[in-house]
Scaffold this active site. Structure first.
Site, PDB file in Angstrom:
ATOM      1  N   GLY A 194     -13.801  -3.880  -0.434  1.00 39.83           N
ATOM      2  CA  GLY A 194     -15.153  -3.368  -0.214  1.00 39.83           C
ATOM      3  C   GLY A 194     -15.505  -2.248  -1.184  1.00 39.83           C
ATOM      4  N   ARG A 223       0.820  -1.221   0.000  1.00 41.00           N
ATOM      5  CA  ARG A 223       0.000   0.000   0.000  1.00 41.00           C
ATOM      6  C   ARG A 223       0.852   1.268   0.000  1.00 41.00           C
ATOM      7  NH1 ARG A 223      -4.832  -2.052   4.001  1.00 41.00           N
ATOM      8  NH2 ARG A 223      -6.044  -3.003   2.333  1.00 41.00           N
ATOM      9  N   LYS A 227     -21.045 -17.198  -1.540  1.00 44.81           N
ATOM     10  CA  LYS A 227     -22.496 -17.010  -1.400  1.00 44.81           C
ATOM     11  C   LYS A 227     -23.129 -16.141  -2.468  1.00 44.81           C
ATOM     12  CE  LYS A 227     -22.622 -17.420   3.597  1.00 44.81           C
ATOM     13  NZ  LYS A 227     -22.632 -16.646   4.832  1.00 44.81           N
ATOM     14  N   GLY A 277     -11.762  -8.550  -2.907  1.00 45.34           N
ATOM     15  CA  GLY A 277     -11.472  -9.577  -1.909  1.00 45.34           C
ATOM     16  C   GLY A 277     -10.683 -10.780  -2.363  1.00 45.34           C
TER      17      GLY A 277
HETATM   18  P1  AMP Z   1     -16.292 -14.587  -1.156  1.00 43.95           P
HETATM   19  O1  AMP Z   1     -15.693 -13.938   0.052  1.00 43.95           O
HETATM   20  O2  AMP Z   1     -17.797 -14.607  -1.155  1.00 43.95           O
HETATM   21  O3  AMP Z   1     -15.699 -14.080  -2.452  1.00 43.95           O
HETATM   22  O4  AMP Z   1     -15.927 -16.114  -1.039  1.00 43.95           O
HETATM   23  C1  AMP Z   1     -14.615 -16.579  -1.083  1.00 43.95           C
HETATM   24  C2  AMP Z   1     -14.580 -17.911  -0.428  1.00 43.95           C
HETATM   25  O5  AMP Z   1     -15.424 -18.799  -1.108  1.00 43.95           O
HETATM   26  C3  AMP Z   1     -13.198 -18.532  -0.449  1.00 43.95           C
HETATM   27  O6  AMP Z   1     -12.717 -18.565   0.859  1.00 43.95           O
HETATM   28  C4  AMP Z   1     -13.450 -19.935  -0.980  1.00 43.95           C
HETATM   29  O7  AMP Z   1     -12.813 -20.929  -0.232  1.00 43.95           O
HETATM   30  C5  AMP Z   1     -14.945 -20.096  -0.860  1.00 43.95           C
HETATM   31  N1  AMP Z   1     -15.482 -21.050  -1.828  1.00 43.95           N
HETATM   32  C6  AMP Z   1     -15.284 -21.093  -3.139  1.00 43.95           C
HETATM   33  N2  AMP Z   1     -15.892 -22.172  -3.686  1.00 43.95           N
HETATM   34  C7  AMP Z   1     -16.477 -22.846  -2.685  1.00 43.95           C
HETATM   35  C8  AMP Z   1     -17.244 -24.055  -2.617  1.00 43.95           C
HETATM   36  N3  AMP Z   1     -17.514 -24.767  -3.710  1.00 43.95           N
HETATM   37  N4  AMP Z   1     -17.688 -24.447  -1.410  1.00 43.95           N
HETATM   38  C9  AMP Z   1     -17.418 -23.713  -0.311  1.00 43.95           C
HETATM   39  N5  AMP Z   1     -16.699 -22.566  -0.309  1.00 43.95           N
HETATM   40  C10 AMP Z   1     -16.241 -22.137  -1.484  1.00 43.95           C
END
Ligand code: AMP
Length: 395
Positions: A376, A35, A197, A353
């Site tokens: 974010g 940074r 999610k 992220g």
């Molecule tokens: P996000 O913060 O929503 O971008 O999610 C990132 C996280 O999603 C990472 O830590 C991954 O390990 C998790 N992730 C990706 N694919 C899967 C999956 N098929 N099942 C569970 N977690 C997952």
């Protein structure tokens, strides 16, 4: 949009909001100076013009004045990275800061103490902003990581510089890169959305459906869609209450002529563990006791084709649980396809992220057109929001 190029900083004091919220070890040594490096082009340009620089930043989340969050810990590293002795003011407003600022000569750099030692910073207090503003002649915002916050130093302060405010090099690049994807994009435009999610990405998906030709959905999000479509997902991660929403997204995509690509096969495991047993299986036929943790080979073939035909690519979120070696392949391959497409002339933006963490971990960063520095903030821009820190400089 005003940038550094619109000003000559000769004999001017530039008050720059930077994001020096860097990680420190137990001895208060900076463990990652990315940074600080990111702010260097802005600082260099102002010094080269013959101006002086006053740096404002936060560090961590202190509750009042807490020694461990003092920005004095980063002075040595900042001096090393910037190649100039950085002076330090042990307060960010008041007599100490005013003295240090008024003693500052052309070519010198001053770092102010942690802004968040005052609760007025996060509260966006006008008087506090005015005191900060009194220290400099031109306000420069170069902190993308906090541009989505209406804090004193990121937003409120700008009103005290009606004619003399601009974006720093880093923030200008972030805005420009996002515009290249969402506004002035060369078609076909593809968004890859992964991560865990649907719920955390829903506003992003809705906003970019209007801007893209292809949407590749991967990661844990997949299974809410597959289940909603009547598939068998075993123990894969799923948000049951978002199934209706998933179907609505598919319907909207059809209406807007966006091609959605869901995985057709997955690497499934009999436990959420790197040591679990593994099988490759159709995405909609996952047996009970098994969960999909990465994209399968047929899915990757489809993704490869779409990515290599794309001229603009946005990537947000991993395709699998990349933190575990056995489920990192999909994310690595996707990164490689985007790298190849970028080399063939496509514009690629990685933001928000975990995909940024993945790109860094797998050494793919130099092969992308742009990797965003703000998690974010980037997500909020993808959601179509106007960030307060950006709006304040534009107004
Ligand atoms: P996000 O913060 O929503 O971008 O999610 C990132 C996280 O999603 C990472 O830590 C991954 O390990 C998790 N992730 C990706 N694919 C899967 C999956 N098929 N099942 C569970 N977690 C997952």
């Amino acid at each position: 949009m005003k940038t550094l190029a619109d000003f000559n900083f000769k004999n001017k004091k530039a008050l720059i909001r930077v994001d020096f919220n860097v990680p420190l070890d137990e001895n208060f040594k900076v463990t990652d100076a990315t940074r600080i490096e990111a702010a260097k082009p802005t600082i260099d340009k102002i010094l080269a013009d013959g101006g002086s620089v006053i740096l404002m930043s936060h560090l961590g989340r202190p509750k009042g004045i807490q020694e461990e969050f003092s920005l004095k810990h980063i002075v040595a590293k900042a001096s090393e990275v910037l190649g100039i002795e950085v002076k330090f003011a042990s307060d960010c407003i008041g007599e100490v800061a005013e003295q240090a600022a008024s003693n500052l000569k052309a070519g010198e750099v001053l770092l102010l103490e942690n802004l968040r030692f005052y609760k007025e910073e996060e509260a966006g207090d006008v008087d506090f902003s005015k005191k900060l503003a009194s220290l400099g002649d031109i306000y420069v915002n170069d902190a993308f990581g906090t541009a989505h916050r209406a804090h004193a130093s990121t937003t409120i302060i700008a009103q005290f510089f009606p004619e003399s405010k601009c974006f720093g090099t880093l923030l200008a690049k972030e805005i420009e890169s996002l515009n290249k994807v969402l506004k002035n994009s060369e078609k076909p435009v593809t968004a890859v959305l992964g991560g865990s999610k649907v719920s955390s990405k829903i506003t992003v998906i809705e906003n970019i459906l209007d801007k893209v030709d292809h949407m590749i959905i991967g990661g844990g999000m997949t299974f809410t869609f597959v289940k909603a479509l009547g598939g068998k997902i075993g123990n894969s991660i799923c948000e049951d209450d978002k199934q209706e929403l998933a179907l609505e997204i598919l319907r909207l995509a059809k209406e807007k002529n966006v091609q959605i690509h869901l995985p057709v096969d997955v690497v499934a495991a009999n436990a959420f563990s790197n040591d679990a047993e593994i099988q490759i299986i159709d995405v909609d036929k996952i047996p009970d006791g098994w969960q999909g943790l990465d994209a399968g080979p047929k899915s990757l073939e489809i993704i490869k084709k779409v990515i290599l035909e794309s001229k603009t690519i946005l990537w947000n979120g991993p395709l699998g649980v990349f933190e575990m070696e056995n489920f990192a392949n999909g994310t690595i391959q996707l990164g490689n396809f985007i790298a190849e497409s970028t080399q063939n002339g496509a514009f690629s933006l990685v933001g928000g992220g975990d995909s940024v963490a993945a790109v860094k971990q797998f050494g793919l960063e130099p092969k992308m057109s742009y990797v965003s520095t703000g998690g974010g903030a980037m997500l909020e821009m993808l959601e179509g929001r106007i960030l307060p820190g950006i709006a304040a400089v534009l107004s």
